[in-house]
Design an enzyme around this catalytic site. Structure first.
Site: not given
Ligand code: GLU
Length: 545
Positions: A293-295
């Protein structure tokens, strides 16, 4: 309804005959079996591992087949566009040595451009106009609020959401209603009039997933937005047809849209390309596996690898290991072969989620870096330092000869076994910092202050930089003996109670005094590289503390 008149009203003006585009973008003159593939990122400024994953697959497949790989920028969504994003894409892909033949900012044959979708507006509109004229597309005047209300109604009824069937309100507007809306200046989008029926299943051969079944599309998707720019779906069909793509390898998140794309290709009368939907990269997170995930996962961004200074070949080797099940075995047999020699194939790609493990990449990195010569390593580190290093780190390269000696020692070049201490450029630069800077002490002495100072003092009294390694070690032994340490390991092991420790402990004191670290490559060589003055100065400083 007079569709032709409606098309003229919605998209007035002369557009070229559709056949003119077929002539302008003719089938490519390539040998039989040559694949035309592409990478088609959106310029959002975030280029990630998933992009690299499909880029490597597309590039390998194109070039192994004697075909073409091109770069198309999918900039139809202005909201997501970020300044400098195309540069970022290009730099990232160049770092990983992804070779494009054509495309945005690539140079090469421009016959099939422009490569930015925003510059292709006329082609899309010409085909939208055609579809409206055929009664296969229609204007939709629904507002955001109406669409939200529709979604809520469908969700409440536990029905599939979207604009389809009985919910496709504007599909059934009368001619009069359509013109009334247009005369009132109401904004509109153009939707495809879907002919599909979800009761029908389509058998489909995916180049990666194999034979699969998908449900026919019945969504009247938007093909042209109110600003006259197409949606991804429509631009994909037009561009992949006219850029003469033969094989679309893309992330599996697009599988859900495949039925839309199949219908669009059919409605446009285009031959479909073949598709391969690549599995997602997963991460082990405690007990569960989830998508990167990017986050949460900095390692998803390609920028991470450049900042840390990962060696591009190592990342590529790892990606290939994940991409093709038989790569690892091939690589074991051909560790030094150019990666291009591996027979990459779409059919050997993983069908479902692949676990991405940074530790595994780190092991591969250590291994790859241990194959470099000192000169190659120096060039790699210098390249990294120029972009990401501090001024002090760039200064390390002022004395090339010293750098090569340091690297030769730290990498164990010429020794019995190559060391594998280097993992990334940033970590290697920290590793070698002790040769170029007085760095803060990292490890504690394991003896009391008095003993430490006596050992350092004893060594300083005997130290002669012209001693060879043997003579040097003989002196360390003398210092050991003079301070209550066993000069020989054997003696110490037999009667440990008689000694403060062994010669190894004495060497450790000197090591920490000279470098601040308890673990380093050979200390005699380190002192040779540091030179007499620096060695003495460091030892004296250490004895003061
Ligand atoms: N623009 C899409 C993306 O960035 C490309 C998908 C495709 O390869 O067709 O994900």
């Amino acid at each position: 309804m007079n569709y032709k008149a409606l098309a003229e009203r919605l998209l007035p003006g002369d557009y070229p005959e559709l056949s003119a585009y077929e002539t302008q973008y003719p089938p490519r003159d390539l040998p039989k079996g040559a694949e035309v593939t592409r990478l088609a990122p959106s310029p959002t400024g975030f280029i990630h591992l998933g992009n690299l994953f499909v880029a490597i697959a597309n590039e390998r497949i194109a070039h192994r087949s004697g075909g073409i790989m091109y770069l198309r920028i999918e900039d139809t969504d202005l909201k997501r566009k970020v300044e400098g994003a195309v540069e970022a894409v290009k730099n990232a892909l160049r770092y990983f040595d992804i070779k494009f033949d054509e495309g945005a900012e690539i140079g090469g044959d421009d016959t099939y451009g422009p490569w930015y979708q925003r510059e292709r507006a006329e082609i899309y509109r010409a085909f939208v106009k055609h579809l409206i004229g055929e009664g296969r597309a229609y204007p939709c005047f629904c507002t955001e609020e109406e669409l939200t209300a529709l979604r809520e109604e469908q969700t409440a009824k536990k029905e599939i959401t979207g604009y389809y069937g009985k919910y496709a309100k504007c599909r059934n507007l009368s001619e009069e209603e359509v013109y009334r809306n247009l005369d009132a200046g109401k904004p509109f989008v153009i939707r495809l009039k879907s002919m599909g029926d979800p009761a029908n299943k389509i058998k489909f051969h995916d180049e990666i997933k194999g034979d699969i079944t998908v449900t026919e599309n019945d969504q009247d998707v938007v093909i042209l937005k109110s600003d006259g720019i197409p949606t991804y779906h429509f631009a994909h069909a037009i561009d992949d047809h006219f850029m003469r793509t033969t094989l679309v390898i893309r992330g599996e998140e697009w599988l859900a849209s495949l039925p839309i794309h199949l219908e669009l290709f059919d409605a446009l009368g285009f031959q479909r390309p073949r598709y391969g939907h690549n599995c997602s990269l997963m991460k082990q997170d405690g007990e569960t596996r989830r998508k990167l995930s990017k986050r949460k996962d900095p390692e998803l961004s390609l920028e991470f690898y450049r900042k840390e200074g990962y060696f591009a070949r190592a990342v590529k080797v790892y990606m290939l290991t994940l991409l093709n099940s038989n790569f690892e075995e091939w690589y074991l047999k051909n560790p030094d072969a150019p990666l291009e020699e591996f027979k990459f194939s779409a059919s050997k790609m993983s069908k479902s989620g692949t676990l991405f493990d940074l530790d595994k990449l780190n092991d591969i990195s250590k291994n790859e870096l241990s194959k470099l010569s000192a000169e190659e390593m120096s060039a790699f580190l210098k390249g990294w330092a120029e972009e990401y290093g501090s001024d002090a780190q760039r200064g390390y390269f002022g004395d090339e000869e010293k750098m090569l000696r340091v690297l030769t020692l730290c990498m164990g070049i010429g020794g019995k076994k190559r060391r594998k201490d280097f993992m990334t450029a940033s970590q290697a630069m920290k590793f070698i910092s002790i040769f170029f800077e007085r760095t803060p002490r990292e490890d504690d002495y394991r003896v009391d202050r008095e003993t430490k100072n006596a050992v350092i003092g004893g060594f300083l009294g005997a130290y002669d930089p012209s001693d060879d390694a043997q003579a040097w070690f003989a002196k360390v032994k003398q210092v050991a003996e003079a301070n209550g340490f066993a000069a020989e390991m054997k003696e110490y092991k037999a009667n440990p109670e008689n000694y403060k420790g062994s010669v190894a402990d004495v060497a450790e004191i000197l090591r920490i005094a000279a470098t601040g670290r308890a673990n380093t490559p050979d200390l005699w060589t380190i002192m040779q590289i540091l030179g007499e003055e620096e060695t003495r100065a460091r030892l004296k400083d250490a004895a003061k503390a």
